[in-house]
Design an enzyme around this catalytic site. Sequence first.
Site, PDB file in Angstrom:
ATOM      1  N   ARG A 238       0.852  -1.185   0.000  1.00 15.93           N
ATOM      2  CA  ARG A 238       0.000   0.000   0.000  1.00 15.93           C
ATOM      3  C   ARG A 238       0.885   1.232   0.000  1.00 15.93           C
ATOM      4  NH1 ARG A 238      -3.053  -3.109  -1.473  1.00 15.93           N
ATOM      5  NH2 ARG A 238      -5.148  -3.654  -0.729  1.00 15.93           N
ATOM      6  N   GLU A 267      -4.133   7.002  -7.893  1.00 17.01           N
ATOM      7  CA  GLU A 267      -4.115   6.086  -9.040  1.00 17.01           C
ATOM      8  C   GLU A 267      -5.348   6.318  -9.900  1.00 17.01           C
ATOM      9  OE1 GLU A 267      -3.629   2.041  -7.779  1.00 17.01           O
ATOM     10  OE2 GLU A 267      -1.826   2.458  -6.627  1.00 17.01           O
ATOM     11  N   HIS A 286       0.387  -0.461 -10.753  1.00 19.49           N
ATOM     12  CA  HIS A 286      -0.403  -1.327  -9.864  1.00 19.49           C
ATOM     13  C   HIS A 286      -0.793  -2.632 -10.569  1.00 19.49           C
ATOM     14  CE1 HIS A 286      -3.152  -1.193  -6.077  1.00 19.49           C
ATOM     15  NE2 HIS A 286      -2.573  -2.357  -6.239  1.00 19.49           N
TER      16      HIS A 286
END
Length: 319
Positions: A238, A267, A286
């Site tokens: 994270r 994001e 990601h």
Amino acid sequence: MPLRCVVLDDYQDAATDLADWSPLKDTVEVVSLLEHLGDEGELAAALATADIVVTLRERVSFPASLFARLPRLKLLIASGMRNTVIDHAAARAHGVTVCGTASSSTPPVELTWALLLGLARGIVEEANSLRDGGPWQQTVGADLHGRTLGLLGLGRIGSRVAQVGLAFGMRVTAWSEHLTKERADEVGVQLAASKEELLTTADFVSVHLALGDRTRGLLGLAELALLKPTAYLINTSRAAIVDQDALLTALHEGRIAGAGLDVFDTEPLPADHPLRTAPRLLATPHLGYVSRANYMTYYGQAVENIQAYLAGSPVRQLP
């Protein structure tokens, strides 16, 4: 009229290809949105006619204010069985059933090692130079065998990352606030006496902790200053566990050899974000959980969840 199911953030347009949605063809219309909608107003408009929404991981927040703007929504399906960006109490209050799916820890483990190896051996720089006709050999790779891998977190993912490190002949240490020697022994790694000891002795540090009050900002300027100047930091967990500004400072000032990131505070990462041009950084958008097998599970079980809900017996409900 069929129910309307909207699949969010289907960047690769893969949702309908990697699962069999045909059992729903007479009762549910499936629509994929290929672009991310980060603004609540845009989300509310796009989902205004949705009875069912499928969302990937924690890409999109569902606060109480959004549920209040979606009176037609009855079923929300999130990949994975844990989601911290859905207001579950608000979902219940608005009569929305929230379900999850299974999720494999294998893809993030593999991506962790892709980033670590890519950094250690200068893969991106060397590949780009070769393709562009640049100098032949520019970097001197960092060895793994005999070096120390420090893991912040030794759970489902961290323990599997540890096994790979051991296979490379690395010394593996681990620390988290409640990690015990018994657990470290079980995995075959050494328990670091403290976070500080792990950071000062590791050649590679990889983050595998859940985000919470105790882990938010766990690595700031002071902690990054403990790393060796030859050390590498990997974060596929994270973003908020590592202070973004502190990491940028460390990279620009050469305080660490490099960093590999797959997670970011915002994001998708804005086009002008300073991390896009930071030195000594290998970054991916990601991709930790983005694999064919995981997507087949996510979307396949999403179909099962919809079928079960329509039959009056929801499965894999989240609290």
